[in-house]
Design an enzyme around this catalytic site. Sequence first.
Site, PDB file in Angstrom:
ATOM      1  N   HIS A  85      10.087  -7.311  -3.403  1.00  0.00           N
ATOM      2  CA  HIS A  85       8.674  -7.619  -3.605  1.00  0.00           C
ATOM      3  C   HIS A  85       8.223  -7.016  -4.932  1.00  0.00           C
ATOM      4  O   HIS A  85       8.729  -5.988  -5.346  1.00  0.00           O
ATOM      5  CB  HIS A  85       7.861  -6.995  -2.450  1.00  0.00           C
ATOM      6  CG  HIS A  85       6.406  -7.305  -2.485  1.00  0.00           C
ATOM      7  ND1 HIS A  85       5.878  -8.431  -1.885  1.00  0.00           N
ATOM      8  CD2 HIS A  85       5.360  -6.652  -3.046  1.00  0.00           C
ATOM      9  CE1 HIS A  85       4.568  -8.443  -2.080  1.00  0.00           C
ATOM     10  NE2 HIS A  85       4.224  -7.381  -2.785  1.00  0.00           N
ATOM     11  N   ASP A 164      -3.455  -9.318   7.229  1.00  0.00           N
ATOM     12  CA  ASP A 164      -3.453  -9.068   5.782  1.00  0.00           C
ATOM     13  C   ASP A 164      -4.121 -10.215   5.038  1.00  0.00           C
ATOM     14  O   ASP A 164      -4.873  -9.994   4.090  1.00  0.00           O
ATOM     15  CB  ASP A 164      -2.021  -8.863   5.271  1.00  0.00           C
ATOM     16  CG  ASP A 164      -2.032  -8.663   3.767  1.00  0.00           C
ATOM     17  OD1 ASP A 164      -2.702  -7.714   3.324  1.00  0.00           O
ATOM     18  OD2 ASP A 164      -1.424  -9.467   3.034  1.00  0.00           O
ATOM     19  N   ARG A 171     -11.179  -8.067   0.798  1.00  0.00           N
ATOM     20  CA  ARG A 171     -11.091  -7.025  -0.242  1.00  0.00           C
ATOM     21  C   ARG A 171     -11.381  -7.610  -1.614  1.00  0.00           C
ATOM     22  O   ARG A 171     -12.025  -6.984  -2.460  1.00  0.00           O
ATOM     23  CB  ARG A 171      -9.682  -6.406  -0.240  1.00  0.00           C
ATOM     24  CG  ARG A 171      -9.445  -5.456   0.918  1.00  0.00           C
ATOM     25  CD  ARG A 171      -7.961  -5.154   1.061  1.00  0.00           C
ATOM     26  NE  ARG A 171      -7.399  -4.564  -0.120  1.00  0.00           N
ATOM     27  CZ  ARG A 171      -6.099  -4.638  -0.463  1.00  0.00           C
ATOM     28  NH1 ARG A 171      -5.254  -5.281   0.304  1.00  0.00           N
ATOM     29  NH2 ARG A 171      -5.668  -4.062  -1.559  1.00  0.00           N
ATOM     30  N   SER A 186      -1.100  -3.358   2.934  1.00  0.00           N
ATOM     31  CA  SER A 186      -1.037  -4.818   2.785  1.00  0.00           C
ATOM     32  C   SER A 186       0.409  -5.251   2.509  1.00  0.00           C
ATOM     33  O   SER A 186       0.949  -6.136   3.185  1.00  0.00           O
ATOM     34  CB  SER A 186      -1.960  -5.227   1.624  1.00  0.00           C
ATOM     35  OG  SER A 186      -1.621  -6.475   1.109  1.00  0.00           O
ATOM     36  N   LYS A 190       3.380  -6.999   5.525  1.00  0.00           N
ATOM     37  CA  LYS A 190       4.101  -8.272   5.352  1.00  0.00           C
ATOM     38  C   LYS A 190       5.606  -8.027   5.377  1.00  0.00           C
ATOM     39  O   LYS A 190       6.371  -8.775   5.959  1.00  0.00           O
ATOM     40  CB  LYS A 190       3.718  -8.937   4.022  1.00  0.00           C
ATOM     41  CG  LYS A 190       2.313  -9.490   4.020  1.00  0.00           C
ATOM     42  CD  LYS A 190       1.995 -10.218   2.732  1.00  0.00           C
ATOM     43  CE  LYS A 190       1.831  -9.302   1.550  1.00  0.00           C
ATOM     44  NZ  LYS A 190       0.510  -9.129   1.001  1.00  0.00           N
TER      45      LYS A 190
HETATM   46  N1  URA Z   1       0.046  -7.201  -3.333  1.00  0.00           N
HETATM   47  C1  URA Z   1      -0.204  -7.308  -1.998  1.00  0.00           C
HETATM   48  O1  URA Z   1       0.549  -7.937  -1.262  1.00  0.00           O
HETATM   49  N2  URA Z   1      -1.308  -6.688  -1.500  1.00  0.00           N
HETATM   50  C2  URA Z   1      -2.155  -5.981  -2.261  1.00  0.00           C
HETATM   51  O2  URA Z   1      -3.118  -5.452  -1.754  1.00  0.00           O
HETATM   52  C3  URA Z   1      -1.896  -5.884  -3.642  1.00  0.00           C
HETATM   53  C4  URA Z   1      -0.759  -6.508  -4.148  1.00  0.00           C
END
Ligand code: URA
Length: 459
Positions: A85, A164, A171, A186, A190
């Site tokens: 990621h 999320d 947000r 967040s 995931k």
């Molecule tokens: N990437 C994400 O998945 N969530 C965030 O809050 C910021 C960057």
Amino acid sequence: MRMYDIIEKKRDGIELTKSEIDFVIKGYCNDEIPDYQMSALLMAIYLNKLTKSELLYLTDAMAKSAKILDLSDIKEEGKYIVDKHSTGGIGDKVTLIVLPIVASLGVTVFKMSGKGLGFTGGTADKLESIKGYDINISLEQACHQVQDIGVSLISQSPEIAIADKKLYALRDITATVESIDLIASSIMSKKLASGADKILIDVTVGNGAFMKNIEEARKLSETLVEIGNLAGKETKAIITDMNEPLGRNVGNALEIKEVISFLLSDETTLLSEEIKDLKDVVFEIAAYMIKMAGCGDDIEKNKIKIMEAITSRKAYDKFIELIKAQGGHIYEVYMDWIGMNLDMPVLEDNIKYMKEIHAQKEGYIVSIDSKKIGEALVCLGGGRQKKDDIIDYAVGFEFNKKVGDKVKEEETILKVLYNDKEKFDLAFDYIQDAIVIDNIDENLALALKSKPHVLDIIG
Ligand code: URA
């Protein structure tokens, strides 16, 4: 339990319990808690931060707000599935290069990537600039594809971590995105729901990233690693520089072209200064993915394998295999330099206009502000201001010069490819502001040019 009391507790700095956090996430996902109360709680979290226990409970509740994937059917014995990621950046095409490389070296890859919003690009959008490529195949189809060819790359599934998705949208409009605790929960919600055994996160730092300095990036990295490890998944964070756009191209189809040319590089090109920033980040991340997957313990030896995977064209072939498997259109071109036909993806790259941006004075390029370049791309239509905006995949920038390069007056720094003259006018100020030329000492310019792009490894 009442949401009002939970907001009041967090406002006053009192630690929330697991059952209170579960109540909030469940209630918000079921639409029993309204946006205005959730916004108040998010702001209280932003201001007062989360304790370690609260952070773990929140991440866990968000991960469990929807499906938790089980990837045991696609896992090979003795190997691990590693999820990669990035916290986002400009010109960040690392996933698109790393995945075919590691898949060609036997690493099983099941990856979901997000769409871009605001000034940072999204890997899913870059893939959609390949005609026919379907980023929305089902999770089941993606798993079958991994069993067939070892890799799939799809859009972030709406069936994963629903909390999320809802919270991120809130947000985004309540000025609560830039909180290390909320970013970490967040990302990790995931990742924990996506079924991988191990997690590798590219934490970008600089003006084009969420984290603006190395201290913040280390803090986020430590938080991510701690959440992952406590959840029983080995997690590593690699901190990389995002103070200037990564690589030479910015824009969806243009970045796919850069991916293609990177994967077709020979050894001399891979060792050249021209692509050093992108190469350093790609090789480091790919080498660690191979190690974490159980396919090679020695990082330096892994880098040699990566070099071979590229120069033998195994990695490029895997890239084409992936594109074909997900419906992407391919045409064959005759390549003089290899004396044979090569498969090429068909891109959404129709461009009406090109303008060169010239240096206004002689000197060295001391900075290229990636956030401003990202904003300029949004102005051209290559990124989204709102989540339903339609993207023009073809537009973007090709950089002839990068930080530390010498320029003469009137020399070309970059080319702007665009389809709408009014949009170019909007982008122009951002582009001009992004680039700073100064008459610095030659040694300082050299230091700027050779600065490391991989800044730290945590975990
Ligand atoms: N990437 C994400 O998945 N969530 C965030 O809050 C910021 C960057």
